[in-house]
Motif scaffolding. Structure first.
Motif, PDB file in Angstrom:
ATOM      1  N   LYS A   1      52.766  35.230  45.331  1.00 12.49           N
ATOM      2  CA  LYS A   1      51.488  35.505  44.670  1.00 12.49           C
ATOM      3  C   LYS A   1      51.620  35.346  43.165  1.00 12.49           C
ATOM      4  CE  LYS A   1      49.479  38.734  48.008  1.00 12.49           C
ATOM      5  NZ  LYS A   1      48.913  40.092  48.180  1.00 12.49           N
ATOM      6  N   ARG A   2      50.554  34.884  42.534  1.00 12.19           N
ATOM      7  CA  ARG A   2      50.505  34.799  41.080  1.00 12.19           C
ATOM      8  C   ARG A   2      49.347  35.662  40.586  1.00 12.19           C
ATOM      9  NH1 ARG A   2      50.183  28.413  40.192  1.00 12.19           N
ATOM     10  NH2 ARG A   2      48.444  28.835  41.594  1.00 12.19           N
ATOM     11  N   PRO A   3      49.617  36.880  40.123  1.00 13.19           N
ATOM     12  CA  PRO A   3      48.537  37.687  39.540  1.00 13.19           C
ATOM     13  C   PRO A   3      47.995  36.997  38.289  1.00 13.19           C
ATOM     14  CG  PRO A   3      50.499  39.002  39.997  1.00 13.19           C
ATOM     15  CD  PRO A   3      50.900  37.575  40.118  1.00 13.19           C
ATOM     16  N   THR A   4      46.721  36.650  38.303  1.00 10.84           N
ATOM     17  CA  THR A   4      46.120  35.899  37.198  1.00 10.84           C
ATOM     18  C   THR A   4      44.959  36.699  36.622  1.00 10.84           C
ATOM     19  OG1 THR A   4      46.709  33.820  38.289  1.00 10.84           O
ATOM     20  CG2 THR A   4      45.078  33.711  36.530  1.00 10.84           C
ATOM     21  N   TYR A   5      45.071  37.016  35.337  1.00 12.93           N
ATOM     22  CA  TYR A   5      44.072  37.848  34.676  1.00 12.93           C
ATOM     23  C   TYR A   5      43.232  36.994  33.742  1.00 12.93           C
ATOM     24  CZ  TYR A   5      42.329  42.300  32.769  1.00 12.93           C
ATOM     25  OH  TYR A   5      41.550  43.364  32.416  1.00 12.93           O
ATOM     26  N   PHE A   6      41.940  36.929  34.005  1.00 10.30           N
ATOM     27  CA  PHE A   6      41.022  36.158  33.185  1.00 10.30           C
ATOM     28  C   PHE A   6      40.472  37.030  32.054  1.00 10.30           C
ATOM     29  CE2 PHE A   6      39.850  32.299  35.715  1.00 10.30           C
ATOM     30  CZ  PHE A   6      40.688  32.521  36.789  1.00 10.30           C
ATOM     31  N   VAL A   7      40.504  36.515  30.837  1.00  7.21           N
ATOM     32  CA  VAL A   7      39.863  37.175  29.704  1.00  7.21           C
ATOM     33  C   VAL A   7      38.794  36.225  29.165  1.00  7.21           C
ATOM     34  CG1 VAL A   7      40.145  38.078  27.366  1.00  7.21           C
ATOM     35  CG2 VAL A   7      41.875  38.570  29.106  1.00  7.21           C
ATOM     36  N   MET A   8      37.529  36.614  29.285  1.00  4.68           N
ATOM     37  CA  MET A   8      36.404  35.762  28.901  1.00  4.68           C
ATOM     38  C   MET A   8      35.801  36.233  27.579  1.00  4.68           C
ATOM     39  SD  MET A   8      34.561  35.412  32.648  1.00  4.68           S
ATOM     40  CE  MET A   8      33.126  34.545  31.954  1.00  4.68           C
ATOM     41  N   ASP A   9      35.764  35.324  26.615  1.00  2.00           N
ATOM     42  CA  ASP A   9      35.154  35.565  25.308  1.00  2.00           C
ATOM     43  C   ASP A   9      33.663  35.282  25.435  1.00  2.00           C
ATOM     44  OD1 ASP A   9      34.214  35.403  22.725  1.00  2.00           O
ATOM     45  OD2 ASP A   9      35.758  34.045  21.998  1.00  2.00           O
ATOM     46  N   THR A  10      32.842  36.328  25.384  1.00  3.35           N
ATOM     47  CA  THR A  10      31.399  36.151  25.584  1.00  3.35           C
ATOM     48  C   THR A  10      30.589  36.583  24.366  1.00  3.35           C
ATOM     49  OG1 THR A  10      31.153  38.352  26.601  1.00  3.35           O
ATOM     50  CG2 THR A  10      31.672  36.514  28.068  1.00  3.35           C
ATOM     51  N   VAL A  78      41.042  41.355  19.510  1.00  2.40           N
ATOM     52  CA  VAL A  78      42.240  42.193  19.448  1.00  2.40           C
ATOM     53  C   VAL A  78      42.189  43.289  20.506  1.00  2.40           C
ATOM     54  CG1 VAL A  78      43.516  43.852  18.031  1.00  2.40           C
ATOM     55  CG2 VAL A  78      42.725  41.701  17.025  1.00  2.40           C
ATOM     56  N   ASP A  79      41.035  43.933  20.660  1.00  4.47           N
ATOM     57  CA  ASP A  79      40.883  44.969  21.683  1.00  4.47           C
ATOM     58  C   ASP A  79      41.093  44.389  23.079  1.00  4.47           C
ATOM     59  OD1 ASP A  79      40.339  46.806  19.726  1.00  4.47           O
ATOM     60  OD2 ASP A  79      38.173  46.826  20.037  1.00  4.47           O
ATOM     61  N   ALA A  80      40.617  43.159  23.281  1.00  6.43           N
ATOM     62  CA  ALA A  80      40.775  42.509  24.586  1.00  6.43           C
ATOM     63  C   ALA A  80      42.250  42.249  24.889  1.00  6.43           C
ATOM     64  CB  ALA A  80      39.991  41.208  24.618  1.00  6.43           C
ATOM     65  N   LEU A  81      43.000  41.797  23.887  1.00  4.73           N
ATOM     66  CA  LEU A  81      44.428  41.550  24.095  1.00  4.73           C
ATOM     67  C   LEU A  81      45.167  42.846  24.429  1.00  4.73           C
ATOM     68  CD1 LEU A  81      45.394  38.985  21.292  1.00  4.73           C
ATOM     69  CD2 LEU A  81      44.892  38.543  23.699  1.00  4.73           C
ATOM     70  N   LYS A  82      44.831  43.910  23.720  1.00  6.83           N
ATOM     71  CA  LYS A  82      45.476  45.204  23.984  1.00  6.83           C
ATOM     72  C   LYS A  82      45.178  45.685  25.394  1.00  6.83           C
ATOM     73  CE  LYS A  82      45.422  46.941  19.195  1.00  6.83           C
ATOM     74  NZ  LYS A  82      44.848  47.970  18.296  1.00  6.83           N
ATOM     75  N   LEU A  83      43.918  45.602  25.797  1.00  6.89           N
ATOM     76  CA  LEU A  83      43.518  46.066  27.121  1.00  6.89           C
ATOM     77  C   LEU A  83      44.159  45.211  28.209  1.00  6.89           C
ATOM     78  CD1 LEU A  83      41.851  48.062  28.741  1.00  6.89           C
ATOM     79  CD2 LEU A  83      39.861  46.558  28.456  1.00  6.89           C
ATOM     80  N   ALA A  84      44.206  43.912  27.984  1.00  3.84           N
ATOM     81  CA  ALA A  84      44.819  43.005  28.955  1.00  3.84           C
ATOM     82  C   ALA A  84      46.302  43.300  29.116  1.00  3.84           C
ATOM     83  CB  ALA A  84      44.618  41.557  28.520  1.00  3.84           C
ATOM     84  N   LYS A  85      46.984  43.538  28.005  1.00  4.35           N
ATOM     85  CA  LYS A  85      48.417  43.835  28.059  1.00  4.35           C
ATOM     86  C   LYS A  85      48.672  45.133  28.817  1.00  4.35           C
ATOM     87  CE  LYS A  85      52.432  45.484  25.997  1.00  4.35           C
ATOM     88  NZ  LYS A  85      52.896  46.846  25.709  1.00  4.35           N
ATOM     89  N   GLU A  86      47.887  46.163  28.541  1.00  7.94           N
ATOM     90  CA  GLU A  86      48.039  47.447  29.224  1.00  7.94           C
ATOM     91  C   GLU A  86      47.759  47.304  30.721  1.00  7.94           C
ATOM     92  OE1 GLU A  86      45.326  49.991  27.234  1.00  7.94           O
ATOM     93  OE2 GLU A  86      46.495  50.086  25.370  1.00  7.94           O
ATOM     94  N   PHE A  87      46.714  46.573  31.051  1.00  7.58           N
ATOM     95  CA  PHE A  87      46.317  46.398  32.444  1.00  7.58           C
ATOM     96  C   PHE A  87      47.392  45.664  33.232  1.00  7.58           C
ATOM     97  CE2 PHE A  87      44.186  44.197  35.932  1.00  7.58           C
ATOM     98  CZ  PHE A  87      43.382  45.192  36.465  1.00  7.58           C
ATOM     99  N   MET A  88      47.934  44.597  32.636  1.00  4.44           N
ATOM    100  CA  MET A  88      48.908  43.772  33.351  1.00  4.44           C
ATOM    101  C   MET A  88      50.302  44.394  33.364  1.00  4.44           C
ATOM    102  SD  MET A  88      47.852  39.859  32.422  1.00  4.44           S
ATOM    103  CE  MET A  88      48.634  39.218  33.900  1.00  4.44           C
ATOM    104  N   SER A  89      50.550  45.335  32.476  1.00  2.00           N
ATOM    105  CA  SER A  89      51.860  45.988  32.426  1.00  2.00           C
ATOM    106  C   SER A  89      51.963  47.127  33.427  1.00  2.00           C
ATOM    107  CB  SER A  89      52.137  46.514  31.015  1.00  2.00           C
ATOM    108  OG  SER A  89      52.208  45.451  30.087  1.00  2.00           O
ATOM    109  N   ALA A  90      50.842  47.548  33.974  1.00  2.00           N
ATOM    110  CA  ALA A  90      50.840  48.638  34.960  1.00  2.00           C
ATOM    111  C   ALA A  90      51.302  48.115  36.322  1.00  2.00           C
ATOM    112  CB  ALA A  90      49.436  49.228  35.070  1.00  2.00           C
ATOM    113  N   GLY A  91      52.035  48.922  37.055  1.00  4.96           N
ATOM    114  CA  GLY A  91      52.473  48.526  38.385  1.00  4.96           C
ATOM    115  C   GLY A  91      53.713  47.652  38.361  1.00  4.96           C
ATOM    116  N   ASP A  92      53.997  47.040  39.503  1.00  2.00           N
ATOM    117  CA  ASP A  92      55.214  46.237  39.665  1.00  2.00           C
ATOM    118  C   ASP A  92      54.894  44.757  39.852  1.00  2.00           C
ATOM    119  OD1 ASP A  92      56.817  48.553  39.568  1.00  2.00           O
ATOM    120  OD2 ASP A  92      56.398  48.941  41.691  1.00  2.00           O
TER     121      ASP A  92
END
Length: 221
Positions: A1-10, A78-92
């Motif tokens: 599996k490849r966990p893929t996180y989309f960040v959309m600039d809207t 910047v807030d999006a990058l921080k949130l994305a990093k925190e979200f993707m760093s959680a779990g295994d």
């Protein structure tokens, strides 16, 4: 599996090429290229950064969530990058991929915080991929950074709002003289910011073994 996180600039007050509909199209294009077993999550940012969906392999559901994303005036990158990093760093999670559909600029203009957010991503094992609006936005804005221009004046409102208002057709706009020094300064600063952002995004991608795509036309996008 490849966990893929989309960040959309809207978001973006001065955006012209970057529209919500275009960003949705790009997100769905990437989504459709993923494997069936790949899990996907989604974040959008404009006036604030918001997690739209948690991890799922249901691509149809993700496509629906993409259609529910909303535009805004600000662009809290910047807030999006921080949130994305925190979200993707959680779990295994392993083999993690972060896909940014963005121009990489931030409303705050705080270079220090932006650099810190990049460094925090570099400290992870996340591969960062960028589909960037920077070059198209910079090319579109460049003629309007001059006092005399053959380009139309800046849009007074986002396309998403303008589309709902009746506008007289057949009206041609000739050369314009921009006497608004404040606006000229703002446009020139935006162009410089876009050019710096493209370089910064390229460095981020290179150092995380990702992929950088910088289209020059919407068809290429």
């Amino acid at each position: 599996k490849r966990p893929t996180y989309f960040v959309m600039d809207t978001g973006g007050e001065l955006r012209s090429v970057k529209t919500l509909d275009e960003t949705r199209k790009v997100a769905r294009g990437v989504l459709n290229s993923l494997r069936k077993e790949d899990s996907v999550a989604l974040l959008q940012y404009a006036d604030n950064a918001t997690i739209v969906s948690e991890w799922t392999t249901d691509k149809n559901q993700v496509s629906t969530w993409i259609g529910r994303t909303k535009f805004g005036i600000k662009f809290t990158f910047v807030d999006a990058l921080k949130l994305a990093k925190e979200f993707m760093s959680a779990g295994d999670l392993e083999n993690k991929h972060l896909v940014l559909i963005t121009d990489g600029t931030d409303s705050s203009g705080n270079t220090s915080k932006k650099n810190d957010a990049f460094r925090n991503l570099l400290s992870t094992d996340i591969a960062v991929h960028v589909i960037s609006y920077t070059r198209m936005e910079a090319a579109d804005i460049e003629p309007r950074t001059k006092r005399l221009s053959n380009s139309p004046p800046p849009k007074a409102m986002p396309d998403e709002i303008a589309a709902t208002i009746p506008i007289q057709k057949g009206v041609k706009i000739g050369p314009t003289i921009n006497m608004d020094n404040t606006l000229l300064k703002k446009l020139r600063a935006r162009k410089d910011d876009l050019e710096r952002s493209e370089e910064q995004l390229g460095t981020l991608v290179e150092n995380t073994n990702g992929t950088l795509i910088v289209p020059e036309t919407l068809d290429e996008m």
